[in-house]
Design a protein around this motif. Structure first.
Motif, short mmCIF file in Angstrom:
data_model
loop_
_atom_site.label_atom_id
_atom_site.label_comp_id
_atom_site.label_asym_id
_atom_site.label_seq_id
_atom_site.Cartn_x
_atom_site.Cartn_y
_atom_site.Cartn_z
N GLU A 1 0.86 -1.02 0.02
CA GLU A 1 -0.11 0.02 0.01
C GLU A 1 0.98 1.32 -0.10
O GLU A 1 1.90 1.18 0.43
N ALA A 2 0.19 2.34 -0.58
CA ALA A 2 0.91 3.73 -0.38
C ALA A 2 0.01 4.65 -0.37
O ALA A 2 -1.17 4.53 -0.56
N ASP A 3 0.82 5.75 0.01
CA ASP A 3 -0.37 7.15 0.50
C ASP A 3 0.14 8.26 -0.71
O ASP A 3 -0.29 9.41 -0.42
N SER A 4 0.86 8.13 -1.51
CA SER A 4 1.53 8.97 -2.29
C SER A 4 1.74 8.60 -3.88
O SER A 4 2.05 7.30 -3.95
N LYS A 5 1.78 9.26 -4.83
CA LYS A 5 2.13 8.94 -6.27
C LYS A 5 3.44 8.19 -6.13
O LYS A 5 3.98 7.26 -6.63
N GLU A 6 4.35 9.23 -5.64
CA GLU A 6 5.90 8.90 -5.42
C GLU A 6 6.06 7.41 -4.94
O GLU A 6 6.73 6.62 -5.39
N LYS A 7 5.38 7.31 -3.84
CA LYS A 7 5.69 6.11 -3.00
C LYS A 7 5.06 4.74 -3.75
O LYS A 7 5.74 3.70 -4.03
N ALA A 8 3.92 5.09 -4.37
CA ALA A 8 3.16 4.11 -5.32
C ALA A 8 4.13 3.67 -6.43
O ALA A 8 4.31 2.29 -6.43
N LEU A 9 4.35 4.41 -7.17
CA LEU A 9 5.51 4.10 -8.40
C LEU A 9 6.69 3.33 -7.96
O LEU A 9 7.03 2.65 -8.46
N SER A 10 7.29 3.80 -6.87
CA SER A 10 8.46 3.16 -6.28
C SER A 10 8.00 1.61 -5.75
O SER A 10 9.02 0.88 -6.00
N LYS B 1 -1.11 5.67 -15.67
CA LYS B 1 -0.64 5.76 -17.08
C LYS B 1 0.81 5.27 -16.92
O LYS B 1 1.29 4.53 -17.92
N GLU B 2 1.46 5.62 -16.04
CA GLU B 2 2.81 5.14 -15.87
C GLU B 2 2.84 3.62 -15.61
O GLU B 2 3.90 3.03 -16.17
N VAL B 3 2.17 3.16 -14.83
CA VAL B 3 2.04 1.68 -14.81
C VAL B 3 1.81 0.92 -15.79
O VAL B 3 2.42 -0.01 -16.13
N ILE B 4 0.79 1.46 -16.89
CA ILE B 4 0.67 0.91 -18.17
C ILE B 4 1.49 0.94 -19.04
O ILE B 4 1.94 0.08 -19.87
N GLU B 5 2.22 1.98 -19.13
CA GLU B 5 3.12 2.36 -20.12
C GLU B 5 4.71 1.45 -19.53
O GLU B 5 5.20 1.10 -20.59
N THR B 6 4.90 1.38 -18.50
CA THR B 6 6.25 0.57 -17.92
C THR B 6 6.05 -0.72 -17.61
O THR B 6 7.06 -1.45 -17.67
N MET B 7 5.07 -1.30 -17.24
CA MET B 7 4.70 -2.66 -16.87
C MET B 7 4.59 -3.55 -18.02
O MET B 7 3.47 -3.25 -18.86
N GLU B 8 5.13 -4.86 -18.21
CA GLU B 8 5.27 -5.70 -19.17
C GLU B 8 3.63 -6.14 -19.17
O GLU B 8 3.06 -6.38 -20.08
N ALA C 1 -14.39 9.96 -14.30
CA ALA C 1 -14.55 8.73 -14.77
C ALA C 1 -14.17 8.67 -16.26
O ALA C 1 -13.57 7.49 -16.59
N LEU C 2 -14.35 9.64 -16.97
CA LEU C 2 -13.85 9.47 -18.53
C LEU C 2 -12.37 9.24 -18.62
O LEU C 2 -12.10 8.64 -19.37
N GLU C 3 -11.59 10.05 -17.83
CA GLU C 3 -10.32 10.08 -18.03
C GLU C 3 -9.90 8.60 -17.50
O GLU C 3 -8.97 8.20 -18.01
N ALA C 4 -10.54 8.22 -16.48
CA ALA C 4 -10.09 6.87 -15.95
C ALA C 4 -10.40 5.81 -17.00
O ALA C 4 -9.50 4.88 -17.19
N PHE C 5 -11.39 5.44 -17.89
CA PHE C 5 -11.65 4.78 -18.86
C PHE C 5 -10.58 4.87 -20.17
O PHE C 5 -10.26 4.11 -20.43
N LYS C 6 -9.94 6.19 -20.22
CA LYS C 6 -8.90 6.31 -21.25
C LYS C 6 -7.72 5.30 -20.71
O LYS C 6 -6.75 4.84 -21.58
N VAL C 7 -7.50 5.11 -19.54
CA VAL C 7 -6.34 4.16 -19.01
C VAL C 7 -6.95 2.80 -18.79
O VAL C 7 -6.21 2.06 -17.99
N ASN C 8 -7.95 2.44 -19.44
CA ASN C 8 -8.69 1.04 -18.98
C ASN C 8 -9.02 0.50 -17.73
O ASN C 8 -8.74 -0.43 -17.24
N ALA C 9 -9.12 1.77 -16.99
CA ALA C 9 -9.74 1.38 -15.56
C ALA C 9 -11.03 0.74 -15.41
O ALA C 9 -11.78 0.75 -16.31
#
Length: 97
Positions: free
Chosen positions: A31-40, A66-73, A88-96
């Motif tokens: 679990e993470a409480d920030s963007k930076e911690k999550a990505l790390s 977006k970063e997860v989708i672009e960087t994870m195999e 909601a609309l922006e979320a669907f753009k990243v296949n959420a």
């Protein structure tokens, strides 16, 4: 199923963890409480589903997605946990979900 939670509000994070444990069969591997911690934290884990809050103190869950989708195999399924319907609309753009 392996889950990772990104939520900056401790009460909301604990509630989500409790609900997922009640479902059963879900292993919360981080679990993470920030963007930076999550990505790390996410980059070195095999995750099946990522629960993301939209608003984080240092960015947005959309940016994390977006970063997860672009960087994870093999990116995980993404579920946004938010009260902000305007994203909601922006979320669907990243296949959420």
């Amino acid at each position: 199923m392996k889950a990772f939670i990104v939520e900056d509000e401790p009460i909301a994070r604990e509630r989500l963890k409790r609900l997922l444990k009640e479902i059963g069969g879900i292993d919360i591997i981080g679990e993470a409480d920030s963007k930076e911690k999550a990505l790390s934290e996410i980059k070195d884990k095999e995750i099946d589903v990522l629960f993301l809050d939209i608003k984080l103190p240092d960015g947005t869950g959309l940016e994390v997605a977006k970063e997860v989708i672009e960087t994870m195999e093999e990116p995980p399924y993404i579920i946004f946990t938010t009260a902000y319907g305007e994203f909601a609309l922006e979320a669907f753009k990243v296949n959420a979900i």
